[in-house]
Motif scaffolding. Sequence first.
Motif, mmCIF file in Angstrom:
data_model
loop_
_atom_site.group_PDB
_atom_site.id
_atom_site.type_symbol
_atom_site.label_atom_id
_atom_site.label_comp_id
_atom_site.label_asym_id
_atom_site.label_seq_id
_atom_site.Cartn_x
_atom_site.Cartn_y
_atom_site.Cartn_z
ATOM 1 N N ASP A 93 0.675 -1.450 -0.320
ATOM 2 C CA ASP A 93 0.166 0.464 0.022
ATOM 3 C C ASP A 93 0.949 1.304 0.268
ATOM 4 O OD1 ASP A 93 -1.917 -1.315 0.350
ATOM 5 O OD2 ASP A 93 -3.002 -0.954 2.452
ATOM 6 N N LEU A 94 1.594 1.484 -1.030
ATOM 7 C CA LEU A 94 2.481 2.530 -1.054
ATOM 8 C C LEU A 94 2.077 4.200 -1.500
ATOM 9 C CD1 LEU A 94 5.796 0.658 -1.913
ATOM 10 C CD2 LEU A 94 4.751 1.457 -0.140
ATOM 11 N N LEU A 95 2.041 4.933 -1.787
ATOM 12 C CA LEU A 95 1.218 5.819 -2.109
ATOM 13 C C LEU A 95 1.959 5.887 -3.996
ATOM 14 C CD1 LEU A 95 2.047 8.843 0.400
ATOM 15 C CD2 LEU A 95 0.075 7.816 -0.394
ATOM 16 N N PRO A 96 0.931 5.456 -5.133
ATOM 17 C CA PRO A 96 1.305 5.775 -6.170
ATOM 18 C C PRO A 96 2.328 6.486 -7.266
ATOM 19 C CG PRO A 96 -0.665 5.446 -6.059
ATOM 20 C CD PRO A 96 0.141 5.338 -4.799
ATOM 21 N N TRP A 97 2.138 7.652 -6.431
ATOM 22 C CA TRP A 97 2.870 8.732 -6.744
ATOM 23 C C TRP A 97 4.323 9.623 -5.913
ATOM 24 C CZ3 TRP A 97 -2.099 8.909 -4.289
ATOM 25 C CH2 TRP A 97 -2.176 9.157 -3.618
ATOM 26 N N PHE A 136 7.207 9.271 3.966
ATOM 27 C CA PHE A 136 6.054 10.078 4.643
ATOM 28 C C PHE A 136 5.632 9.941 5.755
ATOM 29 C CE2 PHE A 136 1.939 8.169 4.462
ATOM 30 C CZ PHE A 136 0.988 9.338 4.190
ATOM 31 N N ILE A 160 7.142 12.835 7.367
ATOM 32 C CA ILE A 160 6.760 14.189 7.041
ATOM 33 C C ILE A 160 5.866 14.429 8.200
ATOM 34 C CG2 ILE A 160 5.933 15.860 5.674
ATOM 35 C CD1 ILE A 160 8.635 15.080 4.846
ATOM 36 N N LEU A 161 5.171 13.416 7.849
ATOM 37 C CA LEU A 161 3.409 13.295 8.480
ATOM 38 C C LEU A 161 3.830 13.757 9.902
ATOM 39 C CD1 LEU A 161 1.642 10.373 7.773
ATOM 40 C CD2 LEU A 161 0.895 12.800 7.385
ATOM 41 N N TYR A 172 9.401 4.416 -8.110
ATOM 42 C CA TYR A 172 8.034 4.525 -8.389
ATOM 43 C C TYR A 172 7.681 3.389 -8.111
ATOM 44 C CZ TYR A 172 7.610 9.774 -9.052
ATOM 45 O OH TYR A 172 7.685 10.667 -9.219
ATOM 46 N N HIS A 207 5.286 1.579 -9.437
ATOM 47 C CA HIS A 207 4.724 1.059 -10.496
ATOM 48 C C HIS A 207 6.505 0.036 -11.190
ATOM 49 C CE1 HIS A 207 5.404 4.370 -12.356
ATOM 50 N NE2 HIS A 207 5.334 4.110 -13.365
ATOM 51 N N ARG A 232 9.593 2.288 5.585
ATOM 52 C CA ARG A 232 8.491 3.114 5.385
ATOM 53 C C ARG A 232 8.034 3.200 7.290
ATOM 54 N NH1 ARG A 232 2.745 3.897 2.294
ATOM 55 N NH2 ARG A 232 2.614 1.459 3.326
ATOM 56 N N LEU A 276 -5.159 3.674 0.611
ATOM 57 C CA LEU A 276 -4.350 4.807 1.118
ATOM 58 C C LEU A 276 -4.822 5.829 2.200
ATOM 59 C CD1 LEU A 276 -3.163 5.182 -2.243
ATOM 60 C CD2 LEU A 276 -1.746 4.034 -0.932
ATOM 61 N N VAL A 281 -3.602 3.774 5.771
ATOM 62 C CA VAL A 281 -2.427 3.701 5.679
ATOM 63 C C VAL A 281 -1.851 5.348 6.450
ATOM 64 C CG1 VAL A 281 0.222 4.563 4.543
ATOM 65 C CG2 VAL A 281 -1.470 2.481 3.800
ATOM 66 N N GLN A 332 -4.129 16.785 6.817
ATOM 67 C CA GLN A 332 -2.710 15.868 6.349
ATOM 68 C C GLN A 332 -2.995 15.042 4.926
ATOM 69 O OE1 GLN A 332 -0.830 14.475 9.656
ATOM 70 N NE2 GLN A 332 0.808 16.139 9.273
ATOM 71 N N MET A 372 -2.050 15.138 1.274
ATOM 72 C CA MET A 372 -1.007 14.634 0.838
ATOM 73 C C MET A 372 -1.263 12.555 0.475
ATOM 74 S SD MET A 372 1.371 15.059 4.231
ATOM 75 C CE MET A 372 2.640 13.947 3.798
ATOM 76 N N TRP A 427 3.741 9.822 -12.298
ATOM 77 C CA TRP A 427 3.529 8.584 -12.230
ATOM 78 C C TRP A 427 1.715 8.277 -12.981
ATOM 79 C CZ3 TRP A 427 -1.215 10.579 -10.522
ATOM 80 C CH2 TRP A 427 -0.859 11.940 -9.987
#
Lengths: 268, 251
Positions: A91-95, A104, A107-108, A136, A138, A152, B146, B149, B159, B163, B243
């Motif tokens: 479940d990674l952020l694709p962008w 991630f 930063i949060l 990335y 993908h 992570r 997501l 997560v 956030q 994000m 992406w």
Amino acid sequence: MSNTPKLELREVSKSFPRASGAPLTVLDRIALSVPDQEFLVILGPSGCGKSTLLKIIDGTEPCTTGTVLLDGADVTGRPGTGRAMVFQGADLLPWQTALGNVMFGLILRGVPKAEARERAMRYLEMVGLTAFADSYPHQLSGGMQQRVGIARALAVEPELLLMDEPFGALDVQTRDLLQEELLRIWERDRKTVVFITHSIEEAIYLGDRIVVMGARPGRIETVLQVPFPRPRRESIRDEPEFRALRRQIWDQLKVGAQAAPDLAGAPA
Amino acid sequence: MRRDMLPWNLLGIVVALGAWEIGGRMLGDGLLAPPSSVLAAFPALLRDGMAEALGTAMLQMLVGYACALLVGIPLGVLMGRSRMADRLLHPWLSMLLVTSTAALVPLFILIFGTGMAFCGALVFMASAFYIMLTAYQGARGIDRRLMAVARSFGATRMQAFRMVLLPGLFPYLVTGARVGLVHAIRAMVMAQMFVMVGFGGLIAQSGFDASTAGLLALLVTIMLVSLALNRALDATGHRLAPWYRASKAGH
């Protein structure tokens, strides 16, 4: 043990109200104590509520009754502090690049960008993905994605690492490889881990203790100590003791499945 | 489009142009001017002010289109994230999406006259709801996992919005903008044809000519402009977010 356990669950239950009749109990009075630096594996058939239990520990899912204590402090229903989760499908952020994904959580939590980048790089190195920092998701294989997922979670330096069937979606070779790597990382920097799986072998290979759960309602069937010393070698899988333990757990799981009263098992 | 497809794409175009040339010569300029005559018609059209007309038309289109983006995206996202907004707005979205823009022309002439406001309003009506629909679907389809997560790592609502939700929306917004642009250009041509002004006016007038060369030249022009703008939007999307194409393919 005189010290407070790292994680303690007190009578955690979860039930859903139903339009007709009694509420549906998903988790029934789970009590569990995990000492510091233990690698605890929760093993159970699908539908026993083990993933729900992990989310309750993580604080992202509310429980109906009970308390979750982390280092003695009540963290029930409050995500973010002291815990980090490795998710089933990475479940990674694709962008975000691999590096961005590892940053991630930092930063949060308000870690300044430069420092977050540096720390993230350290953890990418730990999972052997330095060369893929700018790739990335993908562009990465399933195994590599899950390594990023592990980095992570580790990057926020949690007191308690939660892993929700992290290798369940991978092919057998990748899975074996990542199990070994996880042990290598863990043996170097021991954290308390709660690891969920439905694979008996994985449970024995990784865990200090195994909590075997039964379904409908989800409950703790038994808790087993794993006798193999650390660091663990891949070869223990062939030892008779390993096979005997596997057999024992298998029988236990069968008992749990048969004991499930049918009338409680309403269609989901 | 993949690079190794390019020769085949070109071949397809060349074959079609060849067939058009042969067919055109058989039927004559009055019915179907062949590409050679169409090409020859361009100097005259440029002398008649085609470029200026096209520029003005595009400006009018862009005003309506920009308004459509400014209104469509926030409303679509709001609908996708709030059940209340969805309930309130969904009937309107459904109805306005299927409304024929041409049928609005008489009403809009009464309200807006025949100038910039008329053309812009028609362009807005033609594109805003497609943009809104795609933004709505994007906001609804944001991967729950997501968001989970983000929650697990202790993200606040703000956030998570900044994000996870916004970047996740991006491919949908680009797609919506592209679809909206196609509708916007079509509506612009139609609007101008109705009131016989600008580029659409040129098209309408050239219908009365003895030769179809001018008419076809105008059609080819608007087609190429439309295609180029669409490509430019796609490329911008890709530049802003590498992406973007991968996630498009992935879904």
